[in-house]
Each structure stands twice: as structure tokens, then as C-alpha cells.
Design a protein around this motif. Structure first.
Motif, PDB file in Angstrom:
ATOM      1  N   SER A 208      68.074  86.688  40.450  1.00  0.00           N
ATOM      2  CA  SER A 208      68.452  85.892  41.700  1.00  0.00           C
ATOM      3  C   SER A 208      67.607  84.535  41.333  1.00  0.00           C
ATOM      4  CB  SER A 208      67.691  86.179  42.980  1.00  0.00           C
ATOM      5  OG  SER A 208      66.338  86.665  42.866  1.00  0.00           O
ATOM      6  N   ASP A 209      66.806  84.610  40.326  1.00  0.00           N
ATOM      7  CA  ASP A 209      66.260  83.132  39.903  1.00  0.00           C
ATOM      8  C   ASP A 209      66.709  82.837  38.550  1.00  0.00           C
ATOM      9  OD1 ASP A 209      64.406  82.337  42.365  1.00  0.00           O
ATOM     10  OD2 ASP A 209      63.451  84.480  41.729  1.00  0.00           O
ATOM     11  N   PHE A 210      67.226  81.467  38.340  1.00  0.00           N
ATOM     12  CA  PHE A 210      67.679  81.257  36.988  1.00  0.00           C
ATOM     13  C   PHE A 210      67.212  80.215  36.262  1.00  0.00           C
ATOM     14  CE2 PHE A 210      70.744  83.758  39.225  1.00  0.00           C
ATOM     15  CZ  PHE A 210      71.248  84.659  38.237  1.00  0.00           C
ATOM     16  N   VAL A 211      66.931  80.184  35.055  1.00  0.00           N
ATOM     17  CA  VAL A 211      66.504  79.005  34.200  1.00  0.00           C
ATOM     18  C   VAL A 211      67.473  79.055  32.989  1.00  0.00           C
ATOM     19  CG1 VAL A 211      64.835  77.485  32.744  1.00  0.00           C
ATOM     20  CG2 VAL A 211      64.114  78.897  34.955  1.00  0.00           C
TER      21      VAL A 211
ATOM     22  N   ILE B  52      69.345  70.210  37.725  1.00  0.00           N
ATOM     23  CA  ILE B  52      69.565  69.770  36.536  1.00  0.00           C
ATOM     24  C   ILE B  52      68.718  68.952  35.584  1.00  0.00           C
ATOM     25  CG2 ILE B  52      71.301  68.388  34.875  1.00  0.00           C
ATOM     26  CD1 ILE B  52      72.389  71.044  35.795  1.00  0.00           C
ATOM     27  N   THR B  53      68.092  69.292  34.629  1.00  0.00           N
ATOM     28  CA  THR B  53      67.112  68.320  33.811  1.00  0.00           C
ATOM     29  C   THR B  53      67.898  68.209  32.453  1.00  0.00           C
ATOM     30  OG1 THR B  53      65.186  69.523  34.799  1.00  0.00           O
ATOM     31  CG2 THR B  53      65.262  68.092  32.590  1.00  0.00           C
ATOM     32  N   LEU B  54      68.165  66.944  32.298  1.00  0.00           N
ATOM     33  CA  LEU B  54      69.081  66.391  30.995  1.00  0.00           C
ATOM     34  C   LEU B  54      68.122  66.388  29.914  1.00  0.00           C
ATOM     35  CD1 LEU B  54      71.780  65.634  29.667  1.00  0.00           C
ATOM     36  CD2 LEU B  54      71.307  63.320  30.358  1.00  0.00           C
ATOM     37  N   ASP B  55      68.346  67.006  28.586  1.00  0.00           N
ATOM     38  CA  ASP B  55      67.416  66.849  27.560  1.00  0.00           C
ATOM     39  C   ASP B  55      65.937  67.278  27.859  1.00  0.00           C
ATOM     40  OD1 ASP B  55      66.697  66.313  25.010  1.00  0.00           O
ATOM     41  OD2 ASP B  55      66.799  64.322  25.144  1.00  0.00           O
ATOM     42  N   PRO B  56      65.612  68.228  28.107  1.00  0.00           N
ATOM     43  CA  PRO B  56      64.296  68.533  28.720  1.00  0.00           C
ATOM     44  C   PRO B  56      63.120  68.252  27.588  1.00  0.00           C
ATOM     45  CG  PRO B  56      65.539  70.481  28.317  1.00  0.00           C
ATOM     46  CD  PRO B  56      66.570  69.513  28.335  1.00  0.00           C
ATOM     47  N   PHE B  57      63.417  68.392  26.482  1.00  0.00           N
ATOM     48  CA  PHE B  57      62.653  68.046  25.309  1.00  0.00           C
ATOM     49  C   PHE B  57      62.754  66.856  24.595  1.00  0.00           C
ATOM     50  CE2 PHE B  57      63.040  72.692  26.290  1.00  0.00           C
ATOM     51  CZ  PHE B  57      61.700  73.120  26.460  1.00  0.00           C
ATOM     52  N   SER B  58      63.516  66.281  25.061  1.00  0.00           N
ATOM     53  CA  SER B  58      63.723  64.699  24.504  1.00  0.00           C
ATOM     54  C   SER B  58      64.214  65.010  22.980  1.00  0.00           C
ATOM     55  CB  SER B  58      62.656  64.112  24.526  1.00  0.00           C
ATOM     56  OG  SER B  58      62.182  63.689  25.835  1.00  0.00           O
ATOM     57  N   THR B  59      65.037  65.776  22.576  1.00  0.00           N
ATOM     58  CA  THR B  59      65.271  66.218  21.279  1.00  0.00           C
ATOM     59  C   THR B  59      66.993  66.507  21.058  1.00  0.00           C
ATOM     60  OG1 THR B  59      64.591  68.387  21.081  1.00  0.00           O
ATOM     61  CG2 THR B  59      63.002  66.691  20.253  1.00  0.00           C
ATOM     62  N   ALA B  60      67.512  66.988  22.339  1.00  0.00           N
ATOM     63  CA  ALA B  60      68.898  67.415  22.247  1.00  0.00           C
ATOM     64  C   ALA B  60      69.404  66.782  23.476  1.00  0.00           C
ATOM     65  CB  ALA B  60      68.814  69.026  22.230  1.00  0.00           C
ATOM     66  N   PRO B  61      70.174  65.626  23.097  1.00  0.00           N
ATOM     67  CA  PRO B  61      70.504  64.604  24.285  1.00  0.00           C
ATOM     68  C   PRO B  61      71.683  65.215  25.085  1.00  0.00           C
ATOM     69  CG  PRO B  61      70.787  63.499  22.192  1.00  0.00           C
ATOM     70  CD  PRO B  61      70.166  64.890  21.927  1.00  0.00           C
ATOM     71  N   LEU B  62      72.525  66.199  24.278  1.00  0.00           N
ATOM     72  CA  LEU B  62      73.774  66.564  24.787  1.00  0.00           C
ATOM     73  C   LEU B  62      73.689  68.144  25.447  1.00  0.00           C
ATOM     74  CD1 LEU B  62      76.222  65.163  22.307  1.00  0.00           C
ATOM     75  CD2 LEU B  62      75.312  64.215  24.246  1.00  0.00           C
ATOM     76  N   SER B  63      72.490  68.360  25.967  1.00  0.00           N
ATOM     77  CA  SER B  63      72.077  69.595  26.480  1.00  0.00           C
ATOM     78  C   SER B  63      71.067  69.484  27.848  1.00  0.00           C
ATOM     79  CB  SER B  63      71.216  70.500  25.511  1.00  0.00           C
ATOM     80  OG  SER B  63      71.893  70.642  24.190  1.00  0.00           O
ATOM     81  N   ALA B  64      71.443  70.696  28.622  1.00  0.00           N
ATOM     82  CA  ALA B  64      70.577  70.268  30.049  1.00  0.00           C
ATOM     83  C   ALA B  64      69.914  71.568  30.235  1.00  0.00           C
ATOM     84  CB  ALA B  64      71.606  69.717  31.078  1.00  0.00           C
ATOM     85  N   ARG B  65      69.131  71.801  31.175  1.00  0.00           N
ATOM     86  CA  ARG B  65      68.602  73.036  31.732  1.00  0.00           C
ATOM     87  C   ARG B  65      68.943  73.043  33.259  1.00  0.00           C
ATOM     88  NH1 ARG B  65      62.525  73.168  30.634  1.00  0.00           N
ATOM     89  NH2 ARG B  65      62.543  71.872  32.353  1.00  0.00           N
ATOM     90  N   LEU B  66      69.390  74.081  33.700  1.00  0.00           N
ATOM     91  CA  LEU B  66      69.905  74.462  34.921  1.00  0.00           C
ATOM     92  C   LEU B  66      68.858  75.237  35.624  1.00  0.00           C
ATOM     93  CD1 LEU B  66      71.961  74.376  37.239  1.00  0.00           C
ATOM     94  CD2 LEU B  66      73.204  76.207  36.019  1.00  0.00           C
ATOM     95  N   GLU B  67      68.359  75.142  36.717  1.00  0.00           N
ATOM     96  CA  GLU B  67      67.339  75.814  37.467  1.00  0.00           C
ATOM     97  C   GLU B  67      67.551  76.135  39.169  1.00  0.00           C
ATOM     98  OE1 GLU B  67      63.063  75.227  36.323  1.00  0.00           O
ATOM     99  OE2 GLU B  67      63.927  73.303  35.575  1.00  0.00           O
ATOM    100  N   PHE B  68      67.738  77.425  39.415  1.00  0.00           N
ATOM    101  CA  PHE B  68      68.065  77.387  40.764  1.00  0.00           C
ATOM    102  C   PHE B  68      67.839  78.792  41.097  1.00  0.00           C
ATOM    103  CE2 PHE B  68      72.056  78.786  38.741  1.00  0.00           C
ATOM    104  CZ  PHE B  68      72.295  79.761  39.561  1.00  0.00           C
ATOM    105  N   SER B  69      67.649  78.934  42.423  1.00  0.00           N
ATOM    106  CA  SER B  69      67.526  80.525  43.010  1.00  0.00           C
ATOM    107  C   SER B  69      69.094  80.698  43.668  1.00  0.00           C
ATOM    108  CB  SER B  69      66.291  80.471  43.918  1.00  0.00           C
ATOM    109  OG  SER B  69      65.226  80.294  43.264  1.00  0.00           O
ATOM    110  N   ALA B  70      69.314  82.116  43.666  1.00  0.00           N
ATOM    111  CA  ALA B  70      70.413  82.372  44.480  1.00  0.00           C
ATOM    112  C   ALA B  70      70.104  83.471  45.531  1.00  0.00           C
ATOM    113  CB  ALA B  70      71.085  83.291  43.541  1.00  0.00           C
ATOM    114  N   PRO B  71      70.810  83.669  46.616  1.00  0.00           N
ATOM    115  CA  PRO B  71      70.508  84.483  47.765  1.00  0.00           C
ATOM    116  C   PRO B  71      70.327  85.943  47.333  1.00  0.00           C
ATOM    117  CG  PRO B  71      72.833  83.731  47.801  1.00  0.00           C
ATOM    118  CD  PRO B  71      72.154  82.987  46.737  1.00  0.00           C
TER     119      PRO B  71
END
Length: 521
Positions: free
Chosen positions: A101-104, A48-67
């Protein structure tokens, strides 16, 4: 009635399920009855990256790979509130269409200053399911005055009759903060920019930015994502005002000025032109004007305007424009001429004028729509509230139906009724829908909502037709008193008020939207 005590294995299972429910760190393996254990994806805080662009503090980016290939659903659980119609709070959930299988992915709808519960569900192509539960801690909203707005916003829910599962959010254009039906802020943008104009079908926002600002005119606009990333920016040579729309083929329809704006009252017309700016995907600060419509040549700049701001150069005050793909046309509203008008996109030819007939010369007589009743009989309207006055927010609904926000300033002036001062209680604002028959050149009122003439906003206002069939109304100007900016959601079949709220009471606003946070995903 017998009450069975829980003991032995049942007690152990109840304790286990309670533990699963209350756990606020990564959760895995808590299965329901008969479902067996749900495996974990192995997610943790590093995904999890909270507020990835330092402009939307109530948003986050989820990144992961699934099997394996599959789809993902994310859910932010509601925040319990005893003061809301929905005591459990508003849950915001979305299943992404993407198969990968790879998500952002974006995670939207977080509460400020709260330990938010995020549930991530994965369903693989094989049918296997996996789930993780994470906690996302957010900081309080730092108090600040941003342009014309005080943050954090203060929301007052005056009435709420929405269904409990309505997770739509309300956004005032200058506050750039989205709140749910409980009045809880669930998204905000704190980057550069004065106001938003509209949310695009891809879920991005169009908004003006603060470069080269002259009053409410701006030299640039940008497209922003819900994560707060600036996608691209465009300059507007004679400055933009009031309107930016994205055309179906990707270019931008922008309200501007036929000459460089100076507010000098030197005989140079202003707020009188539309331009089409060419999109340049991936490029910053690019885009050429490829088409323009000068309303000094389309309408009559010599017709007397309503005296709402006593600025002769602002004879038109073009304040909204919308493209109609059904017949390749553009529909506008103009405050100081108290009209809605339709022009041909390709030629710029005037098709019709919806407004009072007084003051138009011979060249415009065949463009004036005739008011009729539901049976097609011509109306005598000298003592009726038929025409709009000082309107905003043109809306096209198809099959000849159009709508607008009728501010009502100087209502009746053109019909020679005694003009009302803008601060008199007889003035009122409303949302109104008309039906235009272009073959017969007639127009009738098919719906209106004026809240028993209880509210008046002399400047600014908004109307939208929502996907649920309701109308959204923005009584967003502050004149004559601090009862706005107000948003109302209304059922047009009954005119019942389903939602009524005021945000930052007493501050001037421009527009209001109701959004799905995951539009475009």
C-alpha cells in the motif's frame, strides 16, 4: 453507406471522452463504456521526482500511498512519429510484482524535451481499480562530449522489421543511452563512468568509473541502478579491463593484469588474468580478491600472437569471460591468441581450446578441439573459415553450445594462408555459434551470420542471445570505415535482419545490449 451524425447525448459523450484523452494534467474519473467511473489515486506533481540522483535525466521516482494493498502498473505513452514503423511511438508499460500500500517505484522510458504522459493504474486486493494520468516534462539533452562519446547520440534506423509491440531498448556500452526501435532515446546515464559491461538480472548495470584511468584500464568499478544511483563501488589493484561479470553467488568476475599495468613494453605481461572480487553489500570501496586465474600458467605465453597491435607484452588480450553454472567452469575469449578456451573454476585446469591448432606445444595437444561436420566427420579446414580470429564476447548457451563475435582480423594467419591486412575488404566479421562435444573433444559450426561478408570491425564486437530467440550482434569497431557502431538483431532460423541501426556513426564502441527497462522489477 450511411453515416450517422453524432448529436445530443452522444455528442456530449464524445466530447467528454476526447477531453479525457487530451488532458495532460492529473486525470481521474474518465471511464470507458460499461466500466463506470475510475476513481483517482489523487496523484499530482508532488508524487514525482524527476532524475532523483542527477545522473539519469530520463527517469523518475514515483512515491505514493494507496488506500489498500494492491499492485501498480505504470505506462509511458509513445511519442507519435511519422518516420517510424510504429506511428504512435513505442509505449513502455510495466506491472510491478510488489503487493503493497506504500510504493516507491521507478518510472522509466521518458522522452527528452517532451511532455511525457504517465498513466498509473492501481488494482487493490478488493478488486477496486484507480487510475491517474500525469505529465512529466523533461529538458533537452545538453550537447556534450563525455569521454569517447558525443551526446546526444545520433541514431540512424537502416531497417526495422520488429513487431510493433517490441519495447526493448538498444544500449551501446560507452554511449550509455538507450534507444527504441523508432530511434528515440528513452534512457541515459550521465554520471561518472567510462562504459557499461553488462546489465545484471536485478536490472542494475556494472560499469567502470573514471578514477585512476590508464587508457581503457580502470582502477574501480561500480554497480548502478536504472535511476542512476551508485549501489556500491570496488577498487581493482592492478586495474580492470574488458570484463566484469556478476557470479551467481554475488561476487564479481573481473579481467585484470598479473602486474600493475603501465603499457611500457618492458616484458611485463598484461591483460592476462581473471580475479574474483568478494561482494560486500552496502559497503563502498570494499571487496577483497579471493580467487585468481593467471593465464600465463594456464595457456602458452610463448605462442605467437596475431600482430593486431604489435605489443609483445599483450600476448593474450583476454577480452571476455563468462561463468557456466552447469559444470562450474569459465569460458573466455582472447583476441591475440584467436581462441575461446574453457577452464575449471575450482582448479583453473584447462579443459579445451577452440581455435587454430598451429603453434601449440605437446602439453596442449589433448586440449585442442577437433573440427567436425554435422555428421561428426573430421573436417579439412585449410580452405575454410572455421576458426575465429581476434574474437570477443564469449557466450555459453547450454548443452555444449557456445557463441562468440568473430572479428576476423588476420583471418587465416595460423593456418599459413596469406594473412590479410586489417583494412582489406576480404576481411569480415561475424557472429558464430559452435557446438562442443567434450567427451569426443570435437566442435562443429551450427550457425553463423556474416551479412555476406559486408562488414568488418577489426577490434571490439559483441553477440547476445535474446529471450525472444534472436541474436543481437554489435559491429562496434570503426575500422576500416565509418559504417559502425552498428547493432543488428537477426533471426537465426532464417538469418533475416529484423533490426539494423547505427548510432553516432564513426565513433568507437565496445559492446551493445538489448534491454527491458524494468528488468528485475
Amino acid at each position: 453507406m450511411d453515416v450517422k451524425a453524432i448529436e445530443g447525448p452522444e455528442l456530449m459523450r464524445a466530447m467528454y471522452l476526447a477531453f479525457c484523452l487530451l488532458l495532460v494534467t492529473t486525470l481521474a474519473g474518465c471511464g470507458g463504456s460499461g466500466s463506470g467511473s475510475v476513481e483517482s489515486l489523487g496523484l499530482n506533481a508532488t508524487n514525482i521526482t524527476l532524475d532523483p540522483f542527477s545522473t539519469a535525466p530520463l527517469s523518475a521516482r514515483l512515491e505514493f500511498s494507496a488506500p489498500e494493498l494492491g499492485t501498480v502498473t505504470v505506462t509511458i505513452l509513445g511519442k507519435p512519429s511519422s518516420s517510424c514503423n510504429v506511428p504512435a511511438g513505442i509505449e513502455i508499460s510495466h506491472q510491478f510484482a510488489e503487493v503493497s500500500s506504500d510504493f516507491v517505484l521507478p518510472v522509466l522510458g521518458l522522452y527528452p524535451d517532451y511532455a511525457n504522459t504517465l498513466i498509473v493504474d492501481f488494482k487493490g486486493a478488493s478488486g477496486a481499480t484507480k487510475q491517474d494520468q500525469l505529465t512529466i516534462l523533461t529538458a533537452p539533452i545538453t550537447p556534450v562530449t563525455a569521454g569517447p562519446v558525443t551526446l546526444p547520440i545520433s541514431v540512424e534506423i537502416l531497417s526495422n522489421n520488429l513487431p510493433a509491440d517490441d519495447s526493448g531498448l538498444y544500449v551501446f556500452s560507452q554511449q550509455k543511452s538507450a534507444f527504441d526501435q523508432c530511434g528515440e532515446v528513452r534512457w541515459m546515464y550521465r554520471g561518472e563512468g567510462w562504459q557499461f559491461y553488462e546489465m545484471l538480472p536485478n536490472g542494475n548495470w556494472l560499469g567502470s568509473i573514471n578514477n585512476h584511468q590508464i587508457s581503457y584500464h580502470f582502477g574501480d568499478f561500480s554497480e548502478f541502478t536504472m535511476l542512476g544511483e551508485t549501489v556500491r563501488s570496488y577498487p581493482v589493484g592492478n586495474y580492470l579491463h574488458h570484463e566484469i561479470q556478476k557470479l551467481p553467488w554475488g561476487n564479481y568476475l573481473v579481467a585484470t593484469n598479473s602486474s600493475l599495468i603501465d603499457f611500457a613494453e618492458n616484458g611485463t605481461p598484461e591483460e592476462d588474468m581473471l580475479v574474483e572480487i568478494q561482494a560486500a553489500p552496502g559497503a563502498i570501496n570494499s571487496g577483497a580478491i579471493i580467487k585468481s586465474w593467471d593465464f600465463n600458467a594456464i595457456l602458452d605465453p610463448g605462442r605467437a600472437p596475431i600482430p593486431s597491435n604489435e605489443r609483445p607484452d599483450d600476448w593474450l588480450h583476454l577480452n571476455s569471460a563468462v561463468y557456466d553454472a552447469s559444470d562450474n567452469s569459465i569460458i573466455i575469449t582472447a583476441q591475440r591468441q584467436s581462441l575461446m578456451a574453457k577452464i575449471d573454476y575450482a582448479t583453473g585446469d584447462l579443459i579445451w581450446i577452440l581455435g587454430a591448432h598451429e603453434g601449440w606445444g605437446p602439453a596442449f595437444q589433448d586440449k585442442l578441439l577437433t573440427p567436425v561436420d554435422a555428421l561428426g566427420n573430421e573436417l579439412e579446414i585449410s580452405d575454410q573459415y572455421f576458426w575465429p580470429y581476434g574474437p570477443h564476447a564469449a557466450l555459453t548457451l547450454g548443452d555444449g553450445a557456445v557463441a562468440l563475435f568473430d572479428n576476423g582480423a588476420w583471418r587465416g594467419l595460423y593456418e599459413d594462408r596469406a594473412p590479410l591486412a586489417e583494412n582489406e575488404e576480404q576481411d569480415f566479421s561475424r557472429g558464430i555459434e559452435y557446438l562442443v562435444n567434450e567427451e569426443l573433444m570435437t566442435v562443429q559450426i551450427v550457425w553463423q551470420f556474416d551479412w555476406d561478408k559486408r562488414v568488418f570491425t577489426s577490434i571490439t564486437g559483441d553477440i547476445d542471445y535474446l529471450v525472444n530467440g534472436n541474436y543481437l550482434l554489435g559491429f562496434v569497431g570503426t575500422s576500416p570505415g565509418p559504417d559502425n557502431p552498428r547493432v543488428m538483431e537477426v533471426d537465426p532460423a532464417t538469418n533475416d535482419i529484423l533490426f539494423n541501426a547505427v548510432s553516432n556513426r564513426g565513433e568507437l564502441e565496445y559492446r551493445v545490449e538489448k534491454i527491458n527497462l524494468y528488468t528485475g522489477y
